[in-house]
Design a protein around this motif. Structure first.
Motif, PDB file in Angstrom:
ATOM      1  N   PHE A  77       1.125  -1.042   0.332  1.00  0.00           N
ATOM      2  CA  PHE A  77      -0.010   0.700  -0.175  1.00  0.00           C
ATOM      3  C   PHE A  77       0.894   1.109  -0.311  1.00  0.00           C
ATOM      4  N   GLN A  78       0.212   2.089  -0.611  1.00  0.00           N
ATOM      5  CA  GLN A  78       0.387   3.544  -0.614  1.00  0.00           C
ATOM      6  C   GLN A  78      -0.529   4.276  -0.405  1.00  0.00           C
ATOM      7  N   GLU A  79      -0.584   5.083   0.868  1.00  0.00           N
ATOM      8  CA  GLU A  79      -1.294   5.898   1.575  1.00  0.00           C
ATOM      9  C   GLU A  79      -1.290   7.066   1.746  1.00  0.00           C
ATOM     10  N   TYR A  80      -2.458   7.728   1.666  1.00  0.00           N
ATOM     11  CA  TYR A  80      -2.763   9.160   1.842  1.00  0.00           C
ATOM     12  C   TYR A  80      -3.952   9.523   0.864  1.00  0.00           C
ATOM     13  N   ASP A  81      -3.772  10.582   2.334  1.00  0.00           N
ATOM     14  CA  ASP A  81      -5.573  11.722   1.839  1.00  0.00           C
ATOM     15  C   ASP A  81      -6.214  12.634   0.828  1.00  0.00           C
ATOM     16  N   PHE A  82      -6.958  12.591   0.412  1.00  0.00           N
ATOM     17  CA  PHE A  82      -7.836  13.618  -0.173  1.00  0.00           C
ATOM     18  C   PHE A  82      -9.038  14.561   0.741  1.00  0.00           C
ATOM     19  N   SER A  83     -10.100  15.415   0.240  1.00  0.00           N
ATOM     20  CA  SER A  83     -11.366  14.841   1.212  1.00  0.00           C
ATOM     21  C   SER A  83     -12.683  14.652  -0.624  1.00  0.00           C
ATOM     22  N   ILE A  84     -13.495  14.826   0.488  1.00  0.00           N
ATOM     23  CA  ILE A  84     -14.741  14.135  -0.624  1.00  0.00           C
ATOM     24  C   ILE A  84     -16.013  14.550  -0.230  1.00  0.00           C
ATOM     25  N   ASP A 224     -13.222  15.930   5.488  1.00  0.00           N
ATOM     26  CA  ASP A 224     -12.384  16.622   4.776  1.00  0.00           C
ATOM     27  C   ASP A 224     -10.986  15.991   4.723  1.00  0.00           C
ATOM     28  N   VAL A 225     -11.063  14.807   5.996  1.00  0.00           N
ATOM     29  CA  VAL A 225      -9.999  13.843   5.502  1.00  0.00           C
ATOM     30  C   VAL A 225      -9.651  12.332   5.157  1.00  0.00           C
ATOM     31  N   PHE A 226     -10.083  12.060   3.643  1.00  0.00           N
ATOM     32  CA  PHE A 226     -10.902  10.524   3.993  1.00  0.00           C
ATOM     33  C   PHE A 226      -9.340   9.828   3.585  1.00  0.00           C
ATOM     34  N   LYS A 227      -8.870   8.437   3.657  1.00  0.00           N
ATOM     35  CA  LYS A 227      -7.975   7.965   3.868  1.00  0.00           C
ATOM     36  C   LYS A 227      -7.942   6.600   2.633  1.00  0.00           C
ATOM     37  N   ALA A 228      -7.002   6.702   1.691  1.00  0.00           N
ATOM     38  CA  ALA A 228      -6.750   6.396   0.731  1.00  0.00           C
ATOM     39  C   ALA A 228      -5.939   5.683   0.185  1.00  0.00           C
ATOM     40  N   LYS A 229      -5.852   4.312  -0.553  1.00  0.00           N
ATOM     41  CA  LYS A 229      -4.511   3.516  -0.932  1.00  0.00           C
ATOM     42  C   LYS A 229      -4.472   3.311  -2.065  1.00  0.00           C
ATOM     43  N   ASN A 230      -3.544   3.462  -2.449  1.00  0.00           N
ATOM     44  CA  ASN A 230      -2.366   3.006  -3.846  1.00  0.00           C
ATOM     45  C   ASN A 230      -2.019   1.185  -3.270  1.00  0.00           C
ATOM     46  N   VAL A 231      -2.350   0.612  -4.821  1.00  0.00           N
ATOM     47  CA  VAL A 231      -1.993  -0.832  -4.319  1.00  0.00           C
ATOM     48  C   VAL A 231      -0.708  -1.257  -5.408  1.00  0.00           C
ATOM     49  N   ILE A 232       0.539  -1.457  -4.420  1.00  0.00           N
ATOM     50  CA  ILE A 232       1.618  -1.502  -5.884  1.00  0.00           C
ATOM     51  C   ILE A 232       2.250  -2.614  -5.582  1.00  0.00           C
ATOM     52  N   GLY A 233       2.912  -3.490  -6.575  1.00  0.00           N
ATOM     53  CA  GLY A 233       3.486  -4.570  -6.203  1.00  0.00           C
ATOM     54  C   GLY A 233       4.229  -4.586  -7.454  1.00  0.00           C
ATOM     55  N   TYR A 234       5.181  -6.061  -7.372  1.00  0.00           N
ATOM     56  CA  TYR A 234       5.821  -6.355  -8.595  1.00  0.00           C
ATOM     57  C   TYR A 234       6.698  -6.860  -8.971  1.00  0.00           C
ATOM     58  N   VAL A 235       7.051  -7.837 -10.298  1.00  0.00           N
ATOM     59  CA  VAL A 235       7.854  -9.146 -10.425  1.00  0.00           C
ATOM     60  C   VAL A 235       9.486  -8.756 -10.670  1.00  0.00           C
ATOM     61  N   LYS A 236      10.492  -8.994 -10.656  1.00  0.00           N
ATOM     62  CA  LYS A 236      11.540  -8.851 -10.141  1.00  0.00           C
ATOM     63  C   LYS A 236      11.739  -8.776 -11.636  1.00  0.00           C
ATOM     64  N   GLY A 237      12.603  -8.140 -12.439  1.00  0.00           N
ATOM     65  CA  GLY A 237      13.253  -8.795 -13.552  1.00  0.00           C
ATOM     66  C   GLY A 237      14.217  -9.382 -13.214  1.00  0.00           C
ATOM     67  N   THR A 238      14.560 -10.072 -14.673  1.00  0.00           N
ATOM     68  CA  THR A 238      15.636 -11.611 -14.486  1.00  0.00           C
ATOM     69  C   THR A 238      17.651 -11.062 -14.502  1.00  0.00           C
ATOM     70  N   GLU A 239      17.201  -9.935 -15.447  1.00  0.00           N
ATOM     71  CA  GLU A 239      18.184  -9.268 -15.870  1.00  0.00           C
ATOM     72  C   GLU A 239      18.834  -7.365 -15.563  1.00  0.00           C
TER      73      GLU A 239
END
Ligand SMILES: [Zn+2]
Length: 430
Positions: A77-84, A224-239
């Motif tokens: 997760f990458q957490e951040y917030d905004f108003s909504i 005022d402060v809505f807590k949201a999350k981006n979801v980030i993952g990866y597969v490591k390169g072989t070279e």
């Protein structure tokens, strides 16, 4: 010598295998669209924790595929917030004696304030069809009594003539209830602002002949402060693990407008999210020379806020992104796909066309210049080579309660998946 029968059998086997794989792709994607767009995800928005339920679902999927976390502190997760502005409670509209259905019959402007009628209220008719310049608009605005109840006809005229736009128009109205008949499709949004008025757009065909009285109860909550999350993952390169191919999609949608109107967002964008999940699962089993990252953003419907936050707070240097593909509304590619930024990224576009020779994967690949309507935008602005791909489908549903899994054809979505897999292979060859 290879026998003809054997060749035919081999061909039939390959065809069956290919067909089975296509079936597998479609099943994988379909299942995830159904999950993400189900009522328990509450439209992946701002009420009933929908957005964060979806974020957790995606993280669990990543984990089960063996995709590595690429968020904060070793998480996905990458957490951040905004108003909504949100609509967590009652949304009720009755005109004369007719109770209307939230969603199909009417929508409440997403920036609206709450309104509570104690009993049916008489509407004052206000015709805006003569408003042609800002002077006339100013004098009409002065005539509107704060706290009044209005039936606004011809509201398209000032929005068109003064190019106010729906959002700007809403900010110009005072506190009060404004019923606006609308002909044609109702389109909801998410809004980070709150305006003094309560504006209800009603599909004109469901209105009684002489709309006189209205009863409206709309609960809103400005967070005022809505807590949201981006979801980030990866597969490591072989070279070259420090070079990345990135697939992005926004997983958020509009949520609920009151308890009874669910904006499921099956095509927008459970479809793109599920396609990215398919690719994540595939690349976890087939690592490439470069790393392949999967970024599923929140806050898109509120104004590309998740991807904006990411670009301002990248997990690894943006320069390490060799190419980024954003997928938004990819549930139906019956008539081909469109590649936004395909004009400015000519070599990659040409590569896609080469891979797709004889329309193997997509019926047609169109290209378009820059747009600012999805998550590729902030990456492009910072110089990251990024395209945005959407399907050219057959259904008109967009930002309404009809954007449901049963409307998703998945036509040639398997082809799009294969095209993206082949593209990744070719881009990481050098
Ligand atoms: Zn959208």
């Amino acid at each position: 010598m290879i026998s003809r029968v054997f060749v035919i059998i081999l061909f039939l086997n390959l065809w069956a295998w290919d067909n089975a794989r296509a079936q597998g792709e479609k099943e994988f994607i379909k299942h995830r669209i159904e999950q993400l767009a189900s009522p328990g995800f509450h439209g992946r928005g701002y009420v009933m924790n929908g957005g964060n339920i979806a974020a957790q679902y995606i993280a669990d999927e990543f984990k089960s595929y063996g995709v590595l976390p690429l968020g904060q502190n070793g998480s996905y997760f990458q957490e951040y917030d905004f108003s909504i502005n949100t609509f967590p409670g009652r949304v009720f509209v009755q005109v004369n004696k007719t109770v209307l259905k939230p969603g199909p019959d009417y929508i409440v402007n997403a920036a609206s304030s709450a309104w509570h009628s104690k009993k049916r209220q008489k509407m004052k008719l206000l015709d805006l069809s003569e408003v042609r310049d800002s002077l006339q608009w100013d004098s009409v605005k002065k005539s509107i009594k704060p706290g009044g109840v209005y039936y606004l006809t011809g509201a398209d005229t000032p929005t068109n003539k003064l190019s106010l736009g729906i959002r700007k128009f809403a900010t110009e109205l005072p506190e009060g209830l404004f019923i606006v008949p609308k002909h044609g499709k109702l389109t909801w949004t998410a809004n980070t602002n709150k305006v003094p008025g309560t504006i209800v757009y009603i599909e004109d065909t469901v209105l009684p002949k002489k709309p006189k009285k209205v009863l409206v109860n709309v609960d809103t909550r400005y967070v005022d402060v809505f807590k949201a999350k981006n979801v980030i993952g990866y597969v490591k390169g072989t070279e070259q693990p420090d070079s990345f191919i990135v697939f992005t999609a926004h997983f958020d949608h509009l949520g609920r407008m009151g308890k009874n109107a669910l904006f499921a967002g099956a095509n927008d964008n459970a479809s793109g999210t599920s396609l990215v999940l398919y690719l994540a699962n595939y690349f976890a089993q087939h690592p490439q020379r470069y790393s392949v990252a999967f970024m599923l953003f929140s806050g898109e419907e509120a104004g590309l806020l998740g991807s904006k936050y990411y670009v301002e707070n990248p997990i690894f240097p943006l320069q390490q992104i060799r190419f980024l593909v954003n997928l938004d509304m990819t549930g139906d590619a019956t008539n081909g796909i469109t590649v936004v930024n395909g004009v400015s990224h000519e070599p990659e576009f040409a590569l896609m066309e080469e891979i797709n020779a004889d329309s193997v994967y997509a019926k047609k690949i169109n290209k378009r210049e820059r747009t600012s309507n999805s998550d590729h935008y902030h990456f492009s602005k910072e110089g990251v080579p990024a395209v945005f791909i959407y399907g050219n489908g057959t259904k008109p549903h967009y930002h309404d309660v009809f954007d449901l899994p049963k409307e998703i054809t998945l036509e040639r979505v398997d082809g799009l998946a294969q095209l993206l897999i082949k593209l990744t292979g070719r881009l990481t060859e050098e």
